[in-house]
Design an enzyme around this catalytic site. Structure first.
Site, short mmCIF file in Angstrom:
data_model
loop_
_atom_site.label_atom_id
_atom_site.label_comp_id
_atom_site.label_asym_id
_atom_site.label_seq_id
_atom_site.Cartn_x
_atom_site.Cartn_y
_atom_site.Cartn_z
N THR A 221 0.83 -1.22 0.00
CA THR A 221 0.00 0.00 0.00
C THR A 221 0.87 1.27 0.00
OG1 THR A 221 -1.70 -1.16 1.19
CG2 THR A 221 -1.64 1.19 1.56
N ARG A 249 -13.95 -7.83 -0.54
CA ARG A 249 -13.18 -7.67 0.72
C ARG A 249 -12.71 -6.21 0.84
NH1 ARG A 249 -7.66 -5.93 1.93
NH2 ARG A 249 -7.01 -6.94 3.84
N GLY A 251 -10.17 -3.74 3.13
CA GLY A 251 -9.10 -3.80 4.12
C GLY A 251 -9.17 -2.64 5.11
N ASP A 252 -8.05 -2.39 5.75
CA ASP A 252 -7.99 -1.34 6.78
C ASP A 252 -7.81 0.06 6.19
OD1 ASP A 252 -5.41 -2.28 5.89
OD2 ASP A 252 -4.52 -1.01 7.43
N THR A 272 0.22 0.13 6.80
CA THR A 272 0.33 -0.83 5.70
C THR A 272 0.60 -2.20 6.30
OG1 THR A 272 1.56 -1.51 3.74
CG2 THR A 272 2.79 -0.21 5.36
N GLY A 273 -0.03 -3.20 5.74
CA GLY A 273 0.17 -4.55 6.26
C GLY A 273 -1.10 -5.37 6.11
N GLY A 275 -4.38 -6.15 6.54
CA GLY A 275 -5.43 -5.23 6.96
C GLY A 275 -6.36 -5.75 8.05
N1 ASP Z 1 -3.34 -2.91 4.38
C1 ASP Z 1 -3.71 -3.24 3.03
C2 ASP Z 1 -4.94 -4.10 3.07
O1 ASP Z 1 -5.04 -4.95 3.92
C3 ASP Z 1 -2.63 -3.97 2.32
C4 ASP Z 1 -1.27 -3.35 2.37
O2 ASP Z 1 -0.98 -2.54 3.22
O3 ASP Z 1 -0.45 -3.68 1.54
O4 ASP Z 1 -5.76 -3.95 2.21
#
Ligand code: ASP
Length: 355
Positions: A221, A249, A251-252, A272-273, A275
């Site tokens: 992200t 879906r 995400g966060d 980022t991570g 989610g």
């Molecule tokens: N946080 C993002 C999600 O879960 C993915 C990412 O950070 O790469 O959609």
């Protein structure tokens, strides 16, 4: 003769007492000058910017020198652009949106062009922005045609009564507000196609393997947080989500308080991570709350959130955060996080991997 001597003595005494009395005054003046200098320095020191281009299993030996260089150049270009805006007295909101647009337009990142594909081979993009002064926020989820999702999030924040729009309704809002729209295939890169093929070959779609396999991907992200010279904090985040995610879906990244949060009294955070973990732990708000109610510093709060709370549950990822004094924290529990920061004095740092 005696009288003359006495006069002399008296004069010396007066002179001595005058110079002694002046000493504290001089001391005070010095302190005042010093205080002013400090205040001046702080006034110009009081802005800063940080960005991320995703966290995950990123190691130097997995990337060619030219790819490393390409990432470094793009991160550098984006952070310098944002810094220039802030240096010239521009708004944190403008800096955040411009920086994210640069990253969305680059195929290197999982946001806008370069976004990952869902299990049906479609791009569904999420983004959000929050302003720390007003606590106004705008977010979009599951959009397929808006070229720069961060611009749509900003429009929703500034020109609608809602915070979060999704799917067709969000697309309709975008066309009513003259935002550039593109075919879904505009976002596709070979890298995203290969990532989907890999994930599906490993049956990552089945939930028991999904958890394991997801750890092997760079998540990717983009986000930006900034403090401007007026003391406003703004956070923005944009993403394609996670490779092979289920259709629908979310995400966060578009969830205010989870992947994105800003409050002028505390900090601005972009995550980022993985989610799902960031949503369950309300990570971005939690960092702000630790500062507000627990009197933790930004560094302590981000460390607790990422290295303790998230890690203990197996949640991979990181955050970039800046507080109301311009302190910056770039915290992650993965192998790497593409990141950059720049302070008011122009000190720049661009990094990809763990130290
Ligand atoms: N946080 C993002 C999600 O879960 C993915 C990412 O950070 O790469 O959609």
């Amino acid at each position: 003769m005696k009288i003359i001597k006495l006069h002399y003595l008296l004069l010396i005494l007066i002179f001595w007492s005058c110079t002694e009395n002046n000493k504290p005054q001089l001391e005070n003046q010095k302190q005042v000058v010093e205080r002013h200098r400090e205040a001046e320095q702080n006034a110009t020191a009081k802005f800063g910017i940080a960005l991320h281009g995703g966290a995950g299993f990123i190691k130097a030996d997995m990337m060619s020198d030219s790819i490393i260089q390409a990432y470094q150049n793009k991160l550098s270009e984006a952070i310098e652009l944002g810094h220039e805006i802030l240096k010239n007295g521009g708004d944190a909101e403008v800096a955040v949106v411009e920086v994210i647009q640069v990253l969305e337009d680059s195929p290197l990142f999982n946001a806008g062009k370069g976004g990952v594909l869902n299990a049906n081979g479609i791009h569904e993009l999420d983004a959000s922005i929050m302003h720390g002064k007003t606590l106004e926020a705008g977010a979009v989820a599951g959009i397929k045609t808006v070229k720069n999702p961060i611009l749509l999030a900003q429009k929703i924040m500034n020109e609608s009564e809602h915070v979060l729009l999704s799917g067709n309704g969000a697309e309709e809002f975008a066309s009513n507000h003259d935002l550039d729209q593109v075919e879904n295939s505009y976002f596709t890169t070979q890298k995203a196609q290969r990532a989907l093929a890999n994930a599906q070959n490993k049956s990552a779609y089945h939930i028991e393997n999904y958890e394991e396999n997801i750890k092997n991907y760079k998540l990717g992200t983009v986000g930006c947080v900034a403090l401007d010279q007026k003391g406003n904090l703004v956070a923005g985040t944009s993403t394609g989500g996670m490779t092979n995610k289920k259709h629908g879906r979310i995400g966060d990244s578009p969830i205010i308080g989870a992947g994105n949060y800003a409050n002028n009294h505390t900090c601005a955070v972009s995550a980022t991570g993985h989610g799902e973990y960031f949503i369950k732990n309300v990570v971005a708000f939690d960092i702000s709350a630790m500062m507000e109610y627990g009197d933790f510093s930004l560094e302590q709060a981000t460390q607790i959130a990422i290295q303790e709370k998230l890690k203990n549950q197996g949640g991979d990822g990181g955050v970039i955060a800046i507080d109301f004094e311009g302190n910056i924290s770039l915290e992650f529990n993965t192998e790497g996080m593409f990141r950059a920061k720049m302070d008011a004095k122009g000190n720049k740092e661009v990094k990809l991997f763990k130290e």
